[in-house]
Write a protein that holds these residues in place. Sequence first.
Motif, PDB file in Angstrom:
ATOM      1  N   ARG A  98       0.834  -1.200   0.000  1.00  0.00           N
ATOM      2  CA  ARG A  98       0.000   0.000   0.000  1.00  0.00           C
ATOM      3  C   ARG A  98       0.867   1.248   0.000  1.00  0.00           C
ATOM      4  O   ARG A  98       0.579   2.221  -0.675  1.00  0.00           O
ATOM      5  N   PHE A  99       1.961   1.201   0.775  1.00  0.00           N
ATOM      6  CA  PHE A  99       2.850   2.364   0.801  1.00  0.00           C
ATOM      7  C   PHE A  99       3.474   2.601  -0.575  1.00  0.00           C
ATOM      8  O   PHE A  99       3.478   3.718  -1.086  1.00  0.00           O
ATOM      9  N   LEU A 100       3.957   1.514  -1.204  1.00  0.00           N
ATOM     10  CA  LEU A 100       4.596   1.666  -2.511  1.00  0.00           C
ATOM     11  C   LEU A 100       3.600   2.201  -3.555  1.00  0.00           C
ATOM     12  O   LEU A 100       3.946   3.037  -4.388  1.00  0.00           O
ATOM     13  N   TYR A 101       2.363   1.724  -3.494  1.00  0.00           N
ATOM     14  CA  TYR A 101       1.345   2.208  -4.432  1.00  0.00           C
ATOM     15  C   TYR A 101       1.056   3.686  -4.202  1.00  0.00           C
ATOM     16  O   TYR A 101       0.658   4.393  -5.112  1.00  0.00           O
ATOM     17  N   TYR A 102       1.248   4.119  -2.944  1.00  0.00           N
ATOM     18  CA  TYR A 102       0.913   5.498  -2.623  1.00  0.00           C
ATOM     19  C   TYR A 102       2.027   6.480  -2.989  1.00  0.00           C
ATOM     20  O   TYR A 102       1.760   7.664  -3.181  1.00  0.00           O
ATOM     21  N   VAL A 103       3.260   5.988  -3.114  1.00  0.00           N
ATOM     22  CA  VAL A 103       4.410   6.873  -3.322  1.00  0.00           C
ATOM     23  C   VAL A 103       4.199   7.927  -4.423  1.00  0.00           C
ATOM     24  O   VAL A 103       4.437   9.110  -4.194  1.00  0.00           O
ATOM     25  N   PRO A 104       3.696   7.541  -5.618  1.00  0.00           N
ATOM     26  CA  PRO A 104       3.529   8.576  -6.657  1.00  0.00           C
ATOM     27  C   PRO A 104       2.565   9.686  -6.248  1.00  0.00           C
ATOM     28  O   PRO A 104       2.568  10.746  -6.858  1.00  0.00           O
ATOM     29  N   ALA A 106       2.855  11.632  -3.983  1.00  0.00           N
ATOM     30  CA  ALA A 106       3.645  12.818  -3.647  1.00  0.00           C
ATOM     31  C   ALA A 106       3.983  13.624  -4.893  1.00  0.00           C
ATOM     32  O   ALA A 106       4.395  14.777  -4.802  1.00  0.00           O
ATOM     33  N   LEU A 107       3.827  13.014  -6.078  1.00  0.00           N
ATOM     34  CA  LEU A 107       4.216  13.695  -7.310  1.00  0.00           C
ATOM     35  C   LEU A 107       3.025  14.292  -8.058  1.00  0.00           C
ATOM     36  O   LEU A 107       3.039  14.390  -9.280  1.00  0.00           O
ATOM     37  N   TRP A 158      -1.696   6.727 -12.049  1.00  0.00           N
ATOM     38  CA  TRP A 158      -0.391   6.569 -11.394  1.00  0.00           C
ATOM     39  C   TRP A 158      -0.303   7.452 -10.146  1.00  0.00           C
ATOM     40  O   TRP A 158       0.145   7.016  -9.096  1.00  0.00           O
ATOM     41  N   GLY A 162      -3.191   5.151  -5.665  1.00  0.00           N
ATOM     42  CA  GLY A 162      -2.676   4.671  -4.383  1.00  0.00           C
ATOM     43  C   GLY A 162      -3.500   5.147  -3.199  1.00  0.00           C
ATOM     44  O   GLY A 162      -3.814   4.365  -2.301  1.00  0.00           O
TER      45      GLY A 162
END
Lengths: 286, 317
Positions: A98-104, A106-107, A158, A162
Amino acid sequence: MWSGRAGYGFVAAYTVLLIAFGLVPTGYAVYFAFTDGGGTFSGLSNFSTAVSDFRFTPAVEHVALYLLWWLVSLVVLVVGLALLLHRLASRGVSRALRFLYYVPGALAGAASVMVWLFVLDPTVSPVAFLLRAFGYHTFGEVIAPGHLPILFTLIAFWTGAGGWIVVMYGALNNISQDVLEAARIDGAGAWQTAWRIQIPLLRKWIVYMLILAFAGGTQLFVEPQLLSQASVGVAGRDYSLNQLAYDFAFQNNDVNTAAAVSVELLLVGLVVAGVFVARSGFFDAD
Amino acid sequence: MQTDIRRPAVARSSGRWAQASRAAGAGPGRPARGRVNPLPALVLLLFVVFFVLPVLWLLLAATKTDDQLVHNNPLSFGSLHALRANWNALTAYQGDAIFMWLRNSALYSSLALVITLCVAVPAGYAMAMTEFRGRRALLVATLVVMLMPNATLVVPLFLEVNAVHLIGSMWSIILPYAFYPFGVYLTYIYFSTAMPRELLDAARLDGCSELGAFRRVALPLAAPVVALVGFFSFVANWTNYYLPYVMLPQSDQLPVQVGLGTLLDSVPQFNPTASTLQVERPELALATLLAIVPVLIVFLFSQRFLVAGMLAGATKS
């Protein structure tokens, strides 16, 4: 519940902002949309100017097509991924994913478009092999106008999916274990549990996601704007309705028609919001 | 937002359920007993690649020369030397414009954040805890404006701000940013569901004024939701593009999001009319990284608060 004149003091500042940056601009848009350059009432002529502009129908089509792809991909993939994550035996792995899916997430904004300008450019892309496999060798081929709804969907998904996966996962956690247990005892497999129990119980959240994604999607601006900048006109500067409103206001100096486009977009947004509030009971405030 | 949480107890037991059902093996639509279907794991991994690969590429791109970017493996590390060269080229662009943009973004977002918190939290509190005329109308207006697609108000906002001759002033974007109905809604939900009224009544019996009760009793208890509102507002404002794009005419006023667009215009590979002596793709990648760092920092630091805030909202019902 306190009866209190103090209530006024607490909401005063917010009320001022609500009026200044919520109600006044809305009123201003309506005023401009129904008057001409000299300030006299002009009926629906600004609206017909907007609608009969050669760029209007294509812009509506572009946004509609993009919305279709974007909403379908959200429902299918976000719900699907949340269900898969929820079935994972290891909580740690599930949390990490879930964290990895959420990373983008921030962009958001211009940053995500920058990233995708690179990803879609076969000369530098990390997935250049995929682009070549599809037969695209130049940036211009990849961002051909017909591809744009899908490319904007990719960018939006993308950056945004997330967060929604986290929301759906939380909603899945709130489903009572008894219900799931009962389904299991009745012999329901993972697929049937998801289809007959979990997805129906998620309905409210799926509707919530669709409404917010719809409202967000109609506002498409930064993606086509930056893409047209980077593609030397392959993608036009008048791709979306907001770009069209911008062009009317600042290129054609026709703020009245620009306001008419804004009012149309607001109406669509308000109708959808109204249906949502009325039908879903989501905002049962009192 | 209430469901946007993970309740540890539930999470654990559902984990056990998943394991148990897996051990129990074949139900309809499941693979045969004892064999695990690899497809779900594959799908989940595929999406990890989809979400993470572009970020990874971006991190590495900043360490390469433009030539390496084209010819080396996309996922190779360039060199620290190239990274320093990119840094120097980027900071030299228009006399460290990048720092100016970052400073502007920080100024706009943090000022708006302070105003939002000072305005939204008391408003949500009053709407949840006190009864006054017009309360319902205010609540409905908040819900409607919250669901209204607000980018459509950008052109009308421009007209309004133009009418009062404030175009180009930083307040023309800070004040619209500071208006954050979603924050009011969040605090309203929080106070009306998770705030014990008896505490406030006790405070009043002890002689607290309404303001005193809010400041000494309600506000400390609302710390998680304040953090949540702050986080959402900061990220929304930091990443906003359209409003400053329209409101701010001068390059030295731009926030970093719009600055990235300016930078993009100066990259010859994306804009052949740009002169070749400006910036190249690795510098653009580096600038993008710099633009997202504050959001990442805020995200990492507020994670604990975010989970607490979401949990707090969930203890009702």
